[in-house]
Design an enzyme around this catalytic site. Structure first.
Site, PDB file in Angstrom:
ATOM      1  N   ARG A  94       0.814  -1.226   0.000  1.00  0.00           N
ATOM      2  CA  ARG A  94       0.000   0.000   0.000  1.00  0.00           C
ATOM      3  C   ARG A  94       0.846   1.274   0.000  1.00  0.00           C
ATOM      4  NH1 ARG A  94      -2.208  -3.568  -1.426  1.00  0.00           N
ATOM      5  NH2 ARG A  94      -4.129  -4.584  -0.706  1.00  0.00           N
ATOM      6  N   SER A 129     -11.484  -0.384   2.346  1.00  0.00           N
ATOM      7  CA  SER A 129     -10.729  -0.962   3.457  1.00  0.00           C
ATOM      8  C   SER A 129     -10.106   0.157   4.289  1.00  0.00           C
ATOM      9  CB  SER A 129      -9.637  -1.888   2.915  1.00  0.00           C
ATOM     10  OG  SER A 129      -8.928  -2.490   3.961  1.00  0.00           O
ATOM     11  N   GLU A 187      -5.274   2.567   6.119  1.00  0.00           N
ATOM     12  CA  GLU A 187      -5.052   2.484   4.677  1.00  0.00           C
ATOM     13  C   GLU A 187      -5.739   3.663   4.002  1.00  0.00           C
ATOM     14  OE1 GLU A 187      -6.630  -0.447   1.161  1.00  0.00           O
ATOM     15  OE2 GLU A 187      -5.561  -1.387   2.826  1.00  0.00           O
TER      16      GLU A 187
END
EC number: 1.3.1.98
Length: 300
Positions: free
Chosen positions: A172, A222, A292
């Protein structure tokens, strides 16, 4: 900020003044941007950045505003949103895609050309530029797996081609996050595949996503990165937090890794609930959850 002068100077570019960002975010929350710019071409992006540089204005870029929370006070910077830049080109086994194109659309263009490699992304709701920015991934695949290069506009106005090595992808994360720059276009390297097999895999992943994720409500996707050795959703479940409501926001009863907007939630509801989850998980399991989702903007 002299918005009148900006509107007059950049009169061929779509500029929205005091635009509520809840109109574009997937959470349906967020305060206003002083100016929201919607360029249609690379040249228009260059003109906006050049104007900001000359006038001493700060700017930031939004992709598809999917994995994002904008605080209720909004954003004083010039916000550049690239959703009008969405051309997708296929050349052999290579795809050249504008940063504002939707990742989902890109995967279906790959399917139409019988190209394999992008199946993992068939349900990721972000833009191509945003996906490169955060090395988006799902179901065992990541953008780095198919990424070849990106055309990037640097803060000084120069355009540079950056390779996979330049971007140093990891979970990420890409170097784009460390640079004040804009992904204009990305090139992906895929392989020829069997149309029926590609479609079958995409259908399977889409079915999985629909089964497990709360797609019926607005959300930011998410919320947390996966901590080493744990599954975020299970930690939240084990802490007894699943289903918890905070204002108009709720930890999804379908998937504890998602926070959904069930009743006119504010960004403050989201931010406070995220902080509460982090506090409880740290206290109960000594695990620090990192977000995230990108959280930007000012408090009211």
């Amino acid at each position: 900020m002299n918005t009148k002068a900006m509107l007059e100077t950049l009169n061929e570019i779509t500029l929205l003044v005091d635009e509520p960002l809840k109109n574009v975010t997937f959470t349906k929350t967020g305060g206003p941007a002083d100016v929201l710019a919607l360029p249609k071409t690379k040249k228009e992006v260059e003109e906006i950045v050049a104007y900001c540089r000359e006038q001493g204005l700060s700017w930031l870029v939004l992709g598809n505003a999917s994995n994002l929370i904008v605080r209720d006070g909004g954003i004083r910077d010039v916000v550049i949103m690239l959703t009008e830049m969405k051309e997708i080109k296929v050349a052999g086994t290579t795809m050249i895609v504008d940063a504002g194109a939707k990742l989902i659309d890109t995967t279906y263009e790959a399917l139409a050309a019988d190209l394999t490699g992008f199946e993992f992304a068939c349900g990721i709701p972000g833009s191509v530029g945003g996906a490169v920015y955060m090395n988006a991934g799902a179901y065992g695949g990541e953008i780095k797996d198919v990424f070849q290069s990106a055309e990037v506009l640097l803060a000084d106005g120069t355009i540079q081609t950056m390779t996979k090595e330049d971007l140093n992808f990891r979970y990420r994360h890409s170097e784009i996050q460390e640079l004040h720059c804009i992904v204009l276009q990305a090139t992906f390297a895929l392989e020829k595949g069997n149309h029926a097999e590609i479609k079958a895999q995409m259908d399977e992943l889409t079915e999985l996503r629909e089964l497990k994720q709360p797609l019926e409500y607005p959300s930011c996707g998410s919320v947390f990165k996966r901590p080493v050795g744990h599954f975020t959703g299970k930690l939240i479940q084990d802490a007894g937090l699943q289903g918890l409501k905070w204002g108009g926001a709720q930890i999804s009863e379908k998937h504890a890794g998602f926070i959904v907007n069930i009743d006119h939630a504010t960004a403050t509801d989201y931010v406070e609930l995220i902080a509460h989850i982090q506090e409880v998980i740290k206290e109960k399991f000594d695990v620090e959850l990192q977000t995230e989702v990108r959280i930007i903007g000012e408090e009211v």
